[in-house]
Design an enzyme around this catalytic site. Structure first.
Site, PDB file in Angstrom:
ATOM      1  N   VAL A   1      35.679  40.758  53.836  1.00 17.84           N
ATOM      2  CA  VAL A   1      35.845  41.254  55.203  1.00 17.84           C
ATOM      3  C   VAL A   1      37.213  41.902  55.383  1.00 17.84           C
ATOM      4  CG1 VAL A   1      34.188  39.600  56.159  1.00 17.84           C
ATOM      5  CG2 VAL A   1      36.604  38.953  56.021  1.00 17.84           C
TER       6      VAL A   1
ATOM      7  N   TYR B   1      40.666  33.191  62.749  1.00 19.77           N
ATOM      8  CA  TYR B   1      40.448  34.571  62.282  1.00 19.77           C
ATOM      9  C   TYR B   1      41.693  35.426  62.504  1.00 19.77           C
ATOM     10  CZ  TYR B   1      35.660  33.745  60.973  1.00 19.77           C
ATOM     11  OH  TYR B   1      34.545  33.263  60.319  1.00 19.77           O
TER      12      TYR B   1
ATOM     13  N   HIS C   1      29.230  41.531  54.504  1.00 19.04           N
ATOM     14  CA  HIS C   1      29.547  40.436  55.433  1.00 19.04           C
ATOM     15  C   HIS C   1      30.413  40.902  56.597  1.00 19.04           C
ATOM     16  CE1 HIS C   1      28.628  37.365  51.989  1.00 19.04           C
ATOM     17  NE2 HIS C   1      27.546  37.843  52.559  1.00 19.04           N
TER      18      HIS C   1
ATOM     19  N   PRO D   1      37.742  34.850  36.140  1.00 17.88           N
ATOM     20  CA  PRO D   1      38.356  33.854  35.241  1.00 17.88           C
ATOM     21  C   PRO D   1      37.348  32.792  34.798  1.00 17.88           C
ATOM     22  CG  PRO D   1      39.717  34.171  37.214  1.00 17.88           C
ATOM     23  CD  PRO D   1      38.420  34.904  37.456  1.00 17.88           C
ATOM     24  N   GLN D   2      36.312  32.574  35.630  1.00 13.92           N
ATOM     25  CA  GLN D   2      35.278  31.581  35.272  1.00 13.92           C
ATOM     26  C   GLN D   2      33.904  32.207  35.452  1.00 13.92           C
ATOM     27  OE1 GLN D   2      37.003  28.797  38.155  1.00 13.92           O
ATOM     28  NE2 GLN D   2      36.983  27.312  36.498  1.00 13.92           N
TER      29      GLN D   2
ATOM     30  N   GLN E   1      31.528  41.761  49.475  1.00 14.53           N
ATOM     31  CA  GLN E   1      31.277  40.648  50.407  1.00 14.53           C
ATOM     32  C   GLN E   1      32.532  40.385  51.236  1.00 14.53           C
ATOM     33  OE1 GLN E   1      29.097  37.304  48.011  1.00 14.53           O
ATOM     34  NE2 GLN E   1      30.063  38.668  46.554  1.00 14.53           N
TER      35      GLN E   1
ATOM     36  N   CYS F   1      35.784  40.917  76.896  1.00 12.46           N
ATOM     37  CA  CYS F   1      35.091  42.213  76.853  1.00 12.46           C
ATOM     38  C   CYS F   1      35.352  42.973  78.160  1.00 12.46           C
ATOM     39  CB  CYS F   1      33.599  41.945  76.682  1.00 12.46           C
ATOM     40  SG  CYS F   1      32.546  43.380  76.856  1.00 12.46           S
TER      41      CYS F   1
HETATM   42  P1  OAD Z   1      34.159  32.450  46.338  1.00 20.33           P
HETATM   43  O1  OAD Z   1      35.402  31.807  46.836  1.00 20.33           O
HETATM   44  O2  OAD Z   1      32.893  31.690  46.455  1.00 20.33           O
HETATM   45  O3  OAD Z   1      34.345  32.834  44.820  1.00 20.33           O
HETATM   46  C1  OAD Z   1      35.498  33.487  44.377  1.00 20.33           C
HETATM   47  C2  OAD Z   1      35.338  33.824  42.908  1.00 20.33           C
HETATM   48  O4  OAD Z   1      36.456  34.587  42.509  1.00 20.33           O
HETATM   49  C3  OAD Z   1      35.265  32.605  41.989  1.00 20.33           C
HETATM   50  O5  OAD Z   1      34.165  32.764  41.099  1.00 20.33           O
HETATM   51  C4  OAD Z   1      36.598  32.656  41.219  1.00 20.33           C
HETATM   52  O6  OAD Z   1      36.478  32.167  39.885  1.00 20.33           O
HETATM   53  C5  OAD Z   1      36.877  34.138  41.243  1.00 20.33           C
HETATM   54  N1  OAD Z   1      38.298  34.519  41.127  1.00 20.33           N
HETATM   55  C6  OAD Z   1      39.407  33.849  41.534  1.00 20.33           C
HETATM   56  N2  OAD Z   1      40.518  34.556  41.251  1.00 20.33           N
HETATM   57  C7  OAD Z   1      40.107  35.702  40.655  1.00 20.33           C
HETATM   58  C8  OAD Z   1      40.784  36.849  40.142  1.00 20.33           C
HETATM   59  N3  OAD Z   1      42.104  36.970  40.170  1.00 20.33           N
HETATM   60  N4  OAD Z   1      40.033  37.845  39.607  1.00 20.33           N
HETATM   61  C9  OAD Z   1      38.678  37.739  39.561  1.00 20.33           C
HETATM   62  N5  OAD Z   1      37.995  36.697  40.034  1.00 20.33           N
HETATM   63  C10 OAD Z   1      38.695  35.682  40.578  1.00 20.33           C
HETATM   64  O7  OAD Z   1      34.067  33.883  47.061  1.00 20.33           O
HETATM   65  P2  OAD Z   1      32.796  34.823  47.235  1.00 20.33           P
HETATM   66  O8  OAD Z   1      31.916  34.771  46.049  1.00 20.33           O
HETATM   67  O9  OAD Z   1      33.287  36.143  47.691  1.00 20.33           O
HETATM   68  O10 OAD Z   1      30.983  34.665  53.317  1.00 20.33           O
HETATM   69  O11 OAD Z   1      32.071  34.100  48.454  1.00 20.33           O
HETATM   70  C11 OAD Z   1      30.929  34.672  49.008  1.00 20.33           C
HETATM   71  C12 OAD Z   1      30.931  34.465  50.500  1.00 20.33           C
HETATM   72  O12 OAD Z   1      31.147  33.069  50.803  1.00 20.33           O
HETATM   73  C13 OAD Z   1      32.046  35.162  51.246  1.00 20.33           C
HETATM   74  O13 OAD Z   1      31.787  36.518  51.509  1.00 20.33           O
HETATM   75  C14 OAD Z   1      32.129  34.373  52.511  1.00 20.33           C
HETATM   76  C15 OAD Z   1      32.037  32.978  51.950  1.00 20.33           C
HETATM   77  O14 OAD Z   1      31.562  32.011  52.824  1.00 20.33           O
HETATM   78  C16 OAD Z   1      31.129  35.095  54.583  1.00 20.33           C
HETATM   79  O15 OAD Z   1      32.213  35.248  55.093  1.00 20.33           O
HETATM   80  C17 OAD Z   1      29.847  35.350  55.276  1.00 20.33           C
END
Ligand code: OAD
Length: 249
Positions: free
Chosen positions: A100, A64, A116, A219-220, A98, A152
């Site tokens: 951090v 982290y 999150h 993008p997808q 979502q 802490c």
């Molecule tokens: P993901 O990594 O699952 O998804 C990222 C998304 O961003 C994908 O659908 C990509 O296609 C898209 N992407 C990539 N580059 C991009 C760009 N330049 N512009 C727009 N979109 C783009 O990430 P999250 O959906 O945020 O949880 O994941 C959800 C959660 O899973 C996170 O908050 C984290 C992780 O485990 C915790 O930390 C609790």
């Protein structure tokens, strides 16, 4: 039918729901993108769970710290800036993320709902007291470095990052506010998320079920085929500024 950018200008309440993709163009790795995603290289069970932290605190804290250092060096990109400027153009905007990181805040967005948690909101792993003064960032190359977490001041327990780990509940007031906004908005922009992690992933569906229009920017993009659900395939930092121009000028 393509999304009509004028819907932005006519919206009364916009919810912007962001995921890791909105910060990708700032150089912050997403989680599930092939080759570059964090979960391609790292094990979430080891690094993003209370069990993983209990098993090896230094490994988890070091990971982290590496991410915190990367975020500190990054800057908001045109997508973060477009979202901040959209808030000034519509009667009401609720930003639900979502992520951090603090890139939305650094772009000028206020009252961001962090579903999150935040990397820089530390608390004690044992007594849960929040830590106001953050420990300074470790210097140098952090990748793969084990770092013992600071202790802490009250109970000497190890500090932990203020993020939601797998198996943990989302902060209830934040989740309620996000759901409430989704149920009352007329337009929801879902930006840069794979939509795979619950309960966050249900927020666009809540908006759709309550009668809002939903636009995915990715993008997808994944769409269900609902008549009020649209997608623009592209990078957030390119699509969002373009939408702002076409919607308001
Ligand atoms: P993901 O990594 O699952 O998804 C990222 C998304 O961003 C994908 O659908 C990509 O296609 C898209 N992407 C990539 N580059 C991009 C760009 N330049 N512009 C727009 N979109 C783009 O990430 P999250 O959906 O945020 O949880 O994941 C959800 C959660 O899973 C996170 O908050 C984290 C992780 O485990 C915790 O930390 C609790």
């Amino acid at each position: 039918m393509p999304f009509d950018p004028l819907l932005l200008a006519h919206a009364r309440h916009v919810v912007v729901f962001t995921g890791a993709g909105v910060s990708a163009e700032s150089g912050i790795a997403t989680f599930r993108d092939k080759l570059t995603g964090l979960w391609e290289r790292f094990d979430p069970a080891q690094l993003a769970s209370a069990e993983g932290f209990a098993a090896d605190q230094a490994l988890v804290w070091g990971w982290y710290e590496m991410r915190r250092a990367g975020i500190a060096q990054a800057n908001p990109n045109p997508a973060h800036h477009a979202i901040a400027s959209l808030a000034a153009r519509v009667p009401k905007l609720t930003l639900v993320t979502q992520n951090v990181d603090d890139l939305h805040e650094r772009a000028g967005s206020q009252d961001v709902l962090h579903l999150h948690g935040r990397l820089d909101a530390f608390r004690c792993y044992r007594c849960a007291r929040p830590v106001e003064a953050l420990p300074p960032l470790a210097d140098g190359a952090l990748e793969g470095r084990r770092i013992e977490p600071p202790r802490c001041a009250h109970c000497a327990g190890p500090l932990r990052p203020g993020v939601v780990w797998f198996g943990e509940q989302l902060p209830e007031p934040v989740l309620s506010q996000a759901c409430e906004a989704a149920e009352h908005c007329d337009l929801l922009l879902s930006v840069g998320t794979s939509g795979l992690v619950q309960p966050a992933a249900s927020i666009p569906r809540l908006a759709l079920a309550a009668g809002a229009t939903v636009l995915h920017i990715n993008p997808q993009p994944q769409v269900s085929g609902h008549r009020r659900e649209f997608a623009i395939a592209g990078k957030a930092g390119e699509v969002l500024p373009g939408l702002m121009t076409r919607g308001f000028e």
